[in-house]
Structure formats: structure tokens, C-alpha cells
Design a protein around this motif. Structure first.
Motif, PDB file in Angstrom:
ATOM      1  N   HIS A 117      -8.498  59.815-103.210  1.00  0.00           N
ATOM      2  CA  HIS A 117      -7.361  60.470-102.579  1.00  0.00           C
ATOM      3  C   HIS A 117      -7.599  60.719-101.100  1.00  0.00           C
ATOM      4  CE1 HIS A 117      -8.614  64.999-103.046  1.00  0.00           C
ATOM      5  NE2 HIS A 117      -9.677  64.273-103.301  1.00  0.00           N
ATOM      6  N   GLU A 118      -6.512  61.107-100.443  1.00  0.00           N
ATOM      7  CA  GLU A 118      -6.540  61.400 -99.011  1.00  0.00           C
ATOM      8  C   GLU A 118      -6.380  62.902 -98.831  1.00  0.00           C
ATOM      9  OE1 GLU A 118      -3.606  60.431 -95.335  1.00  0.00           O
ATOM     10  OE2 GLU A 118      -4.388  58.672 -96.404  1.00  0.00           O
ATOM     11  N   LEU A 119      -7.130  63.437 -97.867  1.00  0.00           N
ATOM     12  CA  LEU A 119      -7.085  64.867 -97.578  1.00  0.00           C
ATOM     13  C   LEU A 119      -6.837  65.084 -96.097  1.00  0.00           C
ATOM     14  CD1 LEU A 119      -9.848  64.270 -99.549  1.00  0.00           C
ATOM     15  CD2 LEU A 119      -9.579  66.718 -99.838  1.00  0.00           C
ATOM     16  N   ARG A 120      -6.379  66.280 -95.752  1.00  0.00           N
ATOM     17  CA  ARG A 120      -6.234  66.711 -94.375  1.00  0.00           C
ATOM     18  C   ARG A 120      -7.139  67.914 -94.141  1.00  0.00           C
ATOM     19  NH1 ARG A 120      -4.096  62.400 -94.172  1.00  0.00           N
ATOM     20  NH2 ARG A 120      -2.073  61.869 -93.290  1.00  0.00           N
ATOM     21  N   TRP A 121      -7.931  67.874 -93.081  1.00  0.00           N
ATOM     22  CA  TRP A 121      -8.746  69.014 -92.670  1.00  0.00           C
ATOM     23  C   TRP A 121      -7.945  69.761 -91.611  1.00  0.00           C
ATOM     24  CZ3 TRP A 121     -14.703  68.741 -92.640  1.00  0.00           C
ATOM     25  CH2 TRP A 121     -15.170  68.016 -93.752  1.00  0.00           C
ATOM     26  N   ILE A 122      -7.512  70.952 -91.963  1.00  0.00           N
ATOM     27  CA  ILE A 122      -6.592  71.724 -91.127  1.00  0.00           C
ATOM     28  C   ILE A 122      -7.328  72.913 -90.520  1.00  0.00           C
ATOM     29  CG2 ILE A 122      -4.402  72.971 -91.077  1.00  0.00           C
ATOM     30  CD1 ILE A 122      -3.672  71.356 -93.643  1.00  0.00           C
ATOM     31  N   GLY A 123      -7.282  73.028 -89.208  1.00  0.00           N
ATOM     32  CA  GLY A 123      -7.967  74.110 -88.521  1.00  0.00           C
ATOM     33  C   GLY A 123      -7.244  75.438 -88.661  1.00  0.00           C
ATOM     34  N   PRO A 124      -7.859  76.537 -88.186  1.00  0.00           N
ATOM     35  CA  PRO A 124      -7.264  77.867 -88.335  1.00  0.00           C
ATOM     36  C   PRO A 124      -5.924  78.023 -87.615  1.00  0.00           C
ATOM     37  CG  PRO A 124      -9.180  77.938 -86.882  1.00  0.00           C
ATOM     38  CD  PRO A 124      -9.177  76.585 -87.527  1.00  0.00           C
ATOM     39  N   ALA A 125      -5.653  77.177 -86.630  1.00  0.00           N
ATOM     40  CA  ALA A 125      -4.376  77.246 -85.919  1.00  0.00           C
ATOM     41  C   ALA A 125      -3.287  76.443 -86.629  1.00  0.00           C
ATOM     42  CB  ALA A 125      -4.549  76.726 -84.487  1.00  0.00           C
ATOM     43  N   GLY A 126      -3.649  75.795 -87.750  1.00  0.00           N
ATOM     44  CA  GLY A 126      -2.672  75.041 -88.520  1.00  0.00           C
ATOM     45  C   GLY A 126      -2.517  73.593 -88.100  1.00  0.00           C
ATOM     46  N   THR A 127      -3.380  73.101 -87.211  1.00  0.00           N
ATOM     47  CA  THR A 127      -3.299  71.720 -86.752  1.00  0.00           C
ATOM     48  C   THR A 127      -4.296  70.838 -87.500  1.00  0.00           C
ATOM     49  OG1 THR A 127      -4.866  72.205 -84.973  1.00  0.00           O
ATOM     50  CG2 THR A 127      -2.529  72.395 -84.458  1.00  0.00           C
ATOM     51  N   ASP A 128      -3.924  69.580 -87.701  1.00  0.00           N
ATOM     52  CA  ASP A 128      -4.819  68.629 -88.354  1.00  0.00           C
ATOM     53  C   ASP A 128      -5.936  68.220 -87.394  1.00  0.00           C
ATOM     54  OD1 ASP A 128      -3.084  68.765 -90.450  1.00  0.00           O
ATOM     55  OD2 ASP A 128      -2.648  66.622 -90.538  1.00  0.00           O
ATOM     56  N   LEU A 129      -7.175  68.304 -87.884  1.00  0.00           N
ATOM     57  CA  LEU A 129      -8.327  67.863 -87.108  1.00  0.00           C
ATOM     58  C   LEU A 129      -8.893  66.556 -87.633  1.00  0.00           C
ATOM     59  CD1 LEU A 129     -10.256  71.266 -86.745  1.00  0.00           C
ATOM     60  CD2 LEU A 129      -8.559  70.266 -85.204  1.00  0.00           C
ATOM     61  N   VAL A 130      -8.889  66.412 -88.953  1.00  0.00           N
ATOM     62  CA  VAL A 130      -9.531  65.271 -89.598  1.00  0.00           C
ATOM     63  C   VAL A 130      -8.652  64.768 -90.730  1.00  0.00           C
ATOM     64  CG1 VAL A 130     -11.517  64.547 -91.005  1.00  0.00           C
ATOM     65  CG2 VAL A 130     -11.877  66.045 -89.022  1.00  0.00           C
ATOM     66  N   ARG A 131      -8.585  63.449 -90.861  1.00  0.00           N
ATOM     67  CA  ARG A 131      -8.026  62.833 -92.064  1.00  0.00           C
ATOM     68  C   ARG A 131      -9.203  62.290 -92.863  1.00  0.00           C
ATOM     69  NH1 ARG A 131      -5.539  57.612 -90.742  1.00  0.00           N
ATOM     70  NH2 ARG A 131      -7.573  56.798 -91.364  1.00  0.00           N
ATOM     71  N   GLU A 132      -9.229  62.608 -94.144  1.00  0.00           N
ATOM     72  CA  GLU A 132     -10.323  62.130 -94.990  1.00  0.00           C
ATOM     73  C   GLU A 132      -9.801  61.225 -96.082  1.00  0.00           C
ATOM     74  OE1 GLU A 132     -13.700  63.668 -98.212  1.00  0.00           O
ATOM     75  OE2 GLU A 132     -12.606  65.146 -97.021  1.00  0.00           O
ATOM     76  N   ARG A 133     -10.539  60.153 -96.340  1.00  0.00           N
ATOM     77  CA  ARG A 133     -10.341  59.347 -97.537  1.00  0.00           C
ATOM     78  C   ARG A 133     -11.584  59.521 -98.391  1.00  0.00           C
ATOM     79  NH1 ARG A 133      -8.864  53.360 -96.521  1.00  0.00           N
ATOM     80  NH2 ARG A 133     -10.559  53.450 -95.002  1.00  0.00           N
ATOM     81  N   ARG A 134     -11.390  59.874 -99.639  1.00  0.00           N
ATOM     82  CA  ARG A 134     -12.507  60.225-100.530  1.00  0.00           C
ATOM     83  C   ARG A 134     -12.378  59.484-101.856  1.00  0.00           C
ATOM     84  NH1 ARG A 134     -13.653  66.525-101.785  1.00  0.00           N
ATOM     85  NH2 ARG A 134     -13.901  66.433 -99.518  1.00  0.00           N
ATOM     86  N   ARG A 135     -13.510  58.978-102.333  1.00  0.00           N
ATOM     87  CA  ARG A 135     -13.545  58.361-103.656  1.00  0.00           C
ATOM     88  C   ARG A 135     -14.718  58.926-104.431  1.00  0.00           C
ATOM     89  NH1 ARG A 135     -15.987  54.130-106.458  1.00  0.00           N
ATOM     90  NH2 ARG A 135     -14.646  53.069-107.965  1.00  0.00           N
ATOM     91  N   ILE A 136     -14.457  59.378-105.643  1.00  0.00           N
ATOM     92  CA  ILE A 136     -15.485  59.925-106.520  1.00  0.00           C
ATOM     93  C   ILE A 136     -15.401  59.176-107.846  1.00  0.00           C
ATOM     94  CG2 ILE A 136     -16.340  61.988-107.696  1.00  0.00           C
ATOM     95  CD1 ILE A 136     -14.840  63.638-105.586  1.00  0.00           C
ATOM     96  N   ALA A 137     -16.534  58.669-108.308  1.00  0.00           N
ATOM     97  CA  ALA A 137     -16.540  57.908-109.554  1.00  0.00           C
ATOM     98  C   ALA A 137     -17.743  58.283-110.408  1.00  0.00           C
ATOM     99  CB  ALA A 137     -16.559  56.406-109.268  1.00  0.00           C
ATOM    100  N   ALA A 138     -17.536  58.353-111.717  1.00  0.00           N
ATOM    101  CA  ALA A 138     -18.620  58.550-112.682  1.00  0.00           C
ATOM    102  C   ALA A 138     -19.021  57.191-113.223  1.00  0.00           C
ATOM    103  CB  ALA A 138     -18.154  59.462-113.815  1.00  0.00           C
ATOM    104  N   LEU A 139     -20.314  56.855-113.102  1.00  0.00           N
ATOM    105  CA  LEU A 139     -20.801  55.536-113.481  1.00  0.00           C
ATOM    106  C   LEU A 139     -21.876  55.651-114.557  1.00  0.00           C
ATOM    107  CD1 LEU A 139     -21.318  54.106-109.883  1.00  0.00           C
ATOM    108  CD2 LEU A 139     -19.263  53.928-111.310  1.00  0.00           C
ATOM    109  N   PRO A 140     -21.856  54.812-115.583  1.00  0.00           N
ATOM    110  CA  PRO A 140     -22.899  54.859-116.611  1.00  0.00           C
ATOM    111  C   PRO A 140     -24.218  54.298-116.085  1.00  0.00           C
ATOM    112  CG  PRO A 140     -21.406  53.031-117.026  1.00  0.00           C
ATOM    113  CD  PRO A 140     -20.828  53.786-115.867  1.00  0.00           C
ATOM    114  N   ILE A 141     -25.330  54.917-116.498  1.00  0.00           N
ATOM    115  CA  ILE A 141     -26.669  54.445-116.131  1.00  0.00           C
ATOM    116  C   ILE A 141     -27.472  54.089-117.386  1.00  0.00           C
ATOM    117  CG2 ILE A 141     -28.879  55.093-115.081  1.00  0.00           C
ATOM    118  CD1 ILE A 141     -26.837  54.677-112.978  1.00  0.00           C
ATOM    119  N   SER A 142     -27.582  55.047-118.313  1.00  0.00           N
ATOM    120  CA  SER A 142     -28.335  54.842-119.550  1.00  0.00           C
ATOM    121  C   SER A 142     -27.832  55.843-120.572  1.00  0.00           C
ATOM    122  CB  SER A 142     -29.836  55.042-119.296  1.00  0.00           C
ATOM    123  OG  SER A 142     -30.117  56.405-119.030  1.00  0.00           O
ATOM    124  N   ASP A 143     -28.530  55.924-121.716  1.00  0.00           N
ATOM    125  CA  ASP A 143     -28.100  56.868-122.744  1.00  0.00           C
ATOM    126  C   ASP A 143     -28.495  58.300-122.419  1.00  0.00           C
ATOM    127  OD1 ASP A 143     -30.812  56.630-123.088  1.00  0.00           O
ATOM    128  OD2 ASP A 143     -30.727  56.140-125.230  1.00  0.00           O
TER     129      ASP A 143
END
Length: 293
Positions: free
Chosen positions: A108-134
């Protein structure tokens, strides 16, 4: 707090992590998405969230103490000559839109919003669970932060602002300390004192007595491996990959920084050789250009 929206990440029929993608938190905690609880395949929890010693530690998250003067870490801000003080400078990481989501991954995409209410950073994030072993699986956590202001933006830490050793900020995992001292392992050394502020291809924590566990943190890609580790095992258990240890990381307008940490979550207290073998296999994961954000 009001209700928090969460997603359960699963491997087969096993829930391995809960992702609070739209949390309801006080402003002083720098509200942001986080993972908690994260569990081993055997069901042992290996994260802590909002512990009494640091209420703003939220399981697994991306948190930075100083982004252009805004606090996206939570809690107090270190001010030269004054030390840690409470300031009305907290930012918020807010979910913007989904790119994809299924039982084992979210993007998903996120917005990092500063205390004044303005956007400082746009983030793209991916989180995945991957199998390794038993007895082990991996949390693949990648993020790309783009400066959306019209000028250079500095990512800083208490250390860059004058507090020695406090170079935290970036990917951070608050681990469950449990009823036994946590051990810190690295490729050629052990212990918090010998690994805190060091640059190594991987770092591991082992803990627990009645429910032993191991976490293996592996940085991928040249830029990621340049980051130093922030590690705690005595007063609390936590590991982070620092974006700004000695000096601020300045990102130009419209420019992005990208990081990816793969964390192996295993049942049992693995020995150094086992940890090294697993870390070596994880390090061969496809590079970032083969891993779409």
C-alpha cells in the motif's frame, strides 16, 4: 482510542502477524501502521507493542525521530542543550490507498504528514510472509520513501542531534523480552556492546525460556547493508536499521530512498552456525529491481 483496522497475515491456516494498517493512536505516539503481534509458527509472540517503558514502541514499524523537524518516532524529542523534551511536533503516517493485498502480503501507499498538516513523504510499502521451513518463516518488509516537499528533506536521529549512540530511526522491531535474557548474535561477534552501531550483513536476537525464539534480521541490497544496526538487549529488546547514525540523510525533492529488511522468525534458540546458514540463504533473495514496490 477508537477502533483500529487490522489485517491478519497467514501462511496456510496459520496466522503469523497482525497488521494495524489504520491504527487509532494518540498524537504523541506519532500514529503509524505497525505489526503486532508477530508470532512464530508455533504461536509464540515475538513483538511487544506500547510497553510501559516506551509507549511509542509499536511492534514492527517504520519510525524516524526527525524528518525535517517532525517527529515520526513518538514520545519526546532530543533537543541539543535541553535533552529529551515533549514538543508538539509529532507527525502521522496515514494509509492512502491499497496496491494489492492477500492472505500473506500487503502492498500500500502511505502519506507522512507533518504537524502542520502538510505532506512531507510519500511511502510505498510491501510486507509479505514467506515460508522457510517447518519451524521458521520470514517477514519481508520493504519501503520506499519519496520526498514530496519542494526542497531537500533531512532524515535525522537523536544521535545526529547530539545524543551519542542514539542513532535510531528507520525499520524498527520491538521484540518480546520474556523471562530470560535476550542474546545478540552477529557474523563474527556477539553481545549488544559489540554489535550496537556496527555494520554487518545480518544480526540476530534469541530469547525465551519456556517459549524460546530466534529473530534473524538480514539487510538486502548495497544501500541497505550500509546502514548501521541499532540494538538493545538489556533494558529492552529491539533491533533497528539506522537511516542516520552519524549525520542526517538528506533526500532531494522528488527523490526516493529504499530499504528492505527480511526477518526470519523461528521457534527455538538457534545456535550461531544455524543462524549464519539461514541468513546466508535469505541474503540470496531477488534484488530490489526484481521485487516490485
Amino acid at each position: 482510542m477508537t477502533s483500529t483496522e487490522t489485517i491478519s497475515l497467514r501462511l496456510g491456516d496459520r496466522p503469523v502477524a497482525e497488521y494495524a494498517w489504520q491504527p487509532a493512536l494518540p498524537e504523541s505516539m506519532s500514529p503509524r501502521p505497525f505489526l503486532h503481534p508477530v508470532r512464530t509458527l508455533g504461536g509464540t509472540e515475538v513483538t511487544e507493542s506500547m510497553p510501559a517503558d516506551h509507549l511509542h514502541h509499536l511492534g514492527v514499524s517504520v519510525a524516524v525521530a526527525d524528518v525535517g523537524g517532525a517527529n515520526f518516532w513518538g514520545g519526546r524529542t532530543f533537543v541539543p542543550g535541553r535533552g529529551p523534551v515533549h514538543l508538539p511536533n509529532h507527525g502521522t503516517q496515514r494509509h492512502h490507498r491499497w496496491a494489492a493485498r492477500d492472505a500473506s502480503a500487503v502492498h500500500h501507499e502511505l502519506r507522512w504528514i507533518g504537524p502542520a498538516g502538510t505532506d512531507l513523504v510519500r511511502e510505498r510499502r510491501r510486507i509479505a510472509a514467506l515460508p522457510i521451513s517447518d519451524r521458521a518463516w520470514a517477514l519481508d518488509f520493504g519501503f520506499e520513501l519519496t520526498n514530496v516537499t519542494g526542497e531537500p528533506l533531512a532524515f535525522a536521529s537523536p544521535a545526529t542531534n547530539g545524543r551519542p549512540g542514539a542513532g535510531y530511526g528507520g525499520f524498527f522491531w520491538r521484540a518480546r523480552r520474556g523471562d530470560r535474557r535476550v542474546q545478540v548474535l552477529g557474523p563474527d561477534r556477539t553481545g549488544e556492546r559489540r554489535l550496537h552501531g556496527r555494520r554487518t550483513p545480518w544480526l540476530a536476537l534469541t530469547g525465551g525460556a519456556t517459549e524460546p525464539w530466534t529473530l534473524i534480521f538480514v539487510s538486502t541490497g548495497p544501500a541497505h547493508r550500509a546502514d548501521l544496526w541499532f540494538v538493545r538487549s538489556r533494558d529492552y529488546a529491539g533491533v533497528g536499521s539506522s537511516l542516520a547514525w552519524d549525520q542526517p540523510l538528506v533526500v532531494g525533492s522528488g527523490t526516493a530512498l529504499r530499504r528492505r529488511i527480511i526477518t526470519v522468525v523461528a521457534d527455538g534458540r538457534l545456535r550461531s552456525r544455524e543462524v549464519a546458514d539461514i541468513a546466508g540463504r535469505v541474503a540470496t533473495a531477488p534484488p530490489d529491481d526484481e521485487w516490485p514496490l
